[in-house]
Design an enzyme around this catalytic site. Structure first.
Site, PDB file in Angstrom:
ATOM      1  N   TYR A   1      30.209  15.055  64.769  1.00  0.00           N
ATOM      2  CA  TYR A   1      30.750  13.878  64.537  1.00  0.00           C
ATOM      3  C   TYR A   1      32.259  13.986  64.785  1.00  0.00           C
ATOM      4  O   TYR A   1      32.973  12.932  65.516  1.00  0.00           O
ATOM      5  CB  TYR A   1      30.515  13.398  63.280  1.00  0.00           C
ATOM      6  CG  TYR A   1      30.991  12.001  62.898  1.00  0.00           C
ATOM      7  CD1 TYR A   1      30.258  10.960  63.298  1.00  0.00           C
ATOM      8  CD2 TYR A   1      32.292  11.643  62.409  1.00  0.00           C
ATOM      9  CE1 TYR A   1      30.831   9.517  62.986  1.00  0.00           C
ATOM     10  CE2 TYR A   1      32.664  10.519  62.114  1.00  0.00           C
ATOM     11  CZ  TYR A   1      31.913   9.662  62.677  1.00  0.00           C
ATOM     12  OH  TYR A   1      32.311   8.001  62.341  1.00  0.00           O
TER      13      TYR A   1
ATOM     14  N   SER B   1      37.544   7.641  64.447  1.00  0.00           N
ATOM     15  CA  SER B   1      37.615   7.856  63.042  1.00  0.00           C
ATOM     16  C   SER B   1      38.687   8.811  62.608  1.00  0.00           C
ATOM     17  O   SER B   1      39.109   9.600  63.711  1.00  0.00           O
ATOM     18  CB  SER B   1      36.142   8.503  62.781  1.00  0.00           C
ATOM     19  OG  SER B   1      36.306   8.960  61.414  1.00  0.00           O
TER      20      SER B   1
END
Length: 257
Positions: free
Chosen positions: A148, A138
Site C-alpha cells: 500500500y 497517502s
C-alpha cells in the site's frame, strides 16, 4: 462551466470532492463500480446545485474499466478540466499473507490506472493550455510500509515528476497525501478503527477544501493538515532503520499492509 471527472466518487474523499466541486458550479463525471449509487449521487448533486452530473460505471481493476475512462477523458467534444484520481483500497494482512492476485489488483488501481488516466487527460489539457489533475496518495507514501505504502509512494513520485515535465504548460498536477479520514475505506478492507486516536482523524470536506486551495497555489504535493505536516517532518529526520520498525508496529495496529 468546467467539468471535473472523479474516480471512486460515491464514498469518502471522492464523494467530498464531488460535493465541493458541484457546490462550486462544476459539471461532473462520476466514476465508480456501483451504477445505482452513482445514479443516486448524480441526481442528488444535480437537484441540489443545478449542475450536470453524468455517471460512468467502471472497475479500474480491469483493462476494460480503465479503457472506458480513458475514452471519456480523451473526448475532444466534452473536455475534462479537472481529473481527481481517487479510487483506491487497502488489503488487510501482512506481506505473504495477502493473496498475490489482491496485491496485483492494488497496483492496477493505484498505479496503472493513475498513469493511464493522467496521461489520457493531460494530452488535451496541454493543447488547451489549462487543466488540473489531483492524484490521491497517502502519508503512507513516506514510510516503509508494504504494498500500500509503496503504491502511494509511486503516485507521489510520478505526479511530481509529471508536474515538473509539464511546468509552464498551464497544466497543474498534484499528489494529495491525507492521513486517516473518516470514510468507508477501513470498513471495506475489514480493518478495525476503534484504536486510532481521535486526533489522527481528518474531516473529508475540510481535506478537500485544503487540497483545492493547494492546487490553486500551484503545489505539486499537498499534506492538508498541520498535524500530519508535523508528523511528516519528524519522518524526514528519522533514520530509515528505526522508522521501519516503528511503521511496522503502527501499521499492524492502524493501517493497511
Amino acid at each position: 462551466m468546467t467539468t471535473a471527472l472523479i474516480t471512486g466518487s460515491t464514498a469518502g474523499i471522492g464523494a467530498a470532492f464531488a460535493r465541493r466541486l458541484a457546490a462550486d458550479g462544476h459539471n461532473l463525471v462520476l466514476v465508480a463500480r456501483d451504477t445505482k449509487r452513482l445514479q443516486e449521487q448524480a441526481t442528488e448533486l444535480h437537484d441540489r446545485h443545478g449542475i450536470e452530473a453524468k455517471v460512468l460505471t467502471a472497475d479500474l481493476a480491469t483493462d476494460k474499466g480503465i479503457a472506458a475512462v480513458e475514452k471519456r477523458l480523451r473526448d475532444p467534444k466534452a473536455a475534462v478540466d479537472l481529473l481527481v484520481n481517487n479510487a483506491g483500497f487497502g488489503n488487510k494482512g501482512h506481506f505473504l499473507e495477502v493473496p498475490m492476485a489482491d496485491e496485483l489488483t492494488m497496483l492496477k488501481v493505484h498505479c496503472e490506472a493513475v498513469l493511464r488516466l493522467t496521461s489520457a487527460v493531460t494530452a488535451g489539457m496541454r493543447e488547451r493550455g489549462r487543466g488540473g489533475v489531483i492524484n490521491v496518495a497517502s502519508v503512507a507514501a513516506f514510510v516503509p510500509r508494504g504494498t500500500y505504502g509503496a503504491s502511494k509512494a509511486w503516485v507521489v513520485q510520478f505526479t511530481q515528476g509529471a508536474a515538473k515535465d509539464l511546468a509552464g504548460s498551464g497544466v497543474r498536477l498534484m499528489a494529495l497525501c491525507p492521513g486517516f479520514v473518516r470514510t468507508e475505506f477501513h470498513q471495506r478492507a475489514g480493518m478495525g478503527t476503534g484504536n486510532i486516536p481521535n486526533w489522527m482523524w481528518l474531516d473529508a470536506d475540510k481535506l478537500v477544501a485544503a487540497a483545492l486551495a493547494d492546487l490553486a497555489r500551484g503545489k505539486s504535493l499537498s499534506i492538508p493538515d498541520p498535524r500530519y505536516k508535523a508528523l511528516m517532518g519528524v519522518v524526514k529526520v528519522t533514520p530509515r532503520a528505526l522508522l521501519g520498525g516503528i511503521t511496522s508496529r503502527t501499521g499492524r495496529k492502524y493501517g493497511p499492509q
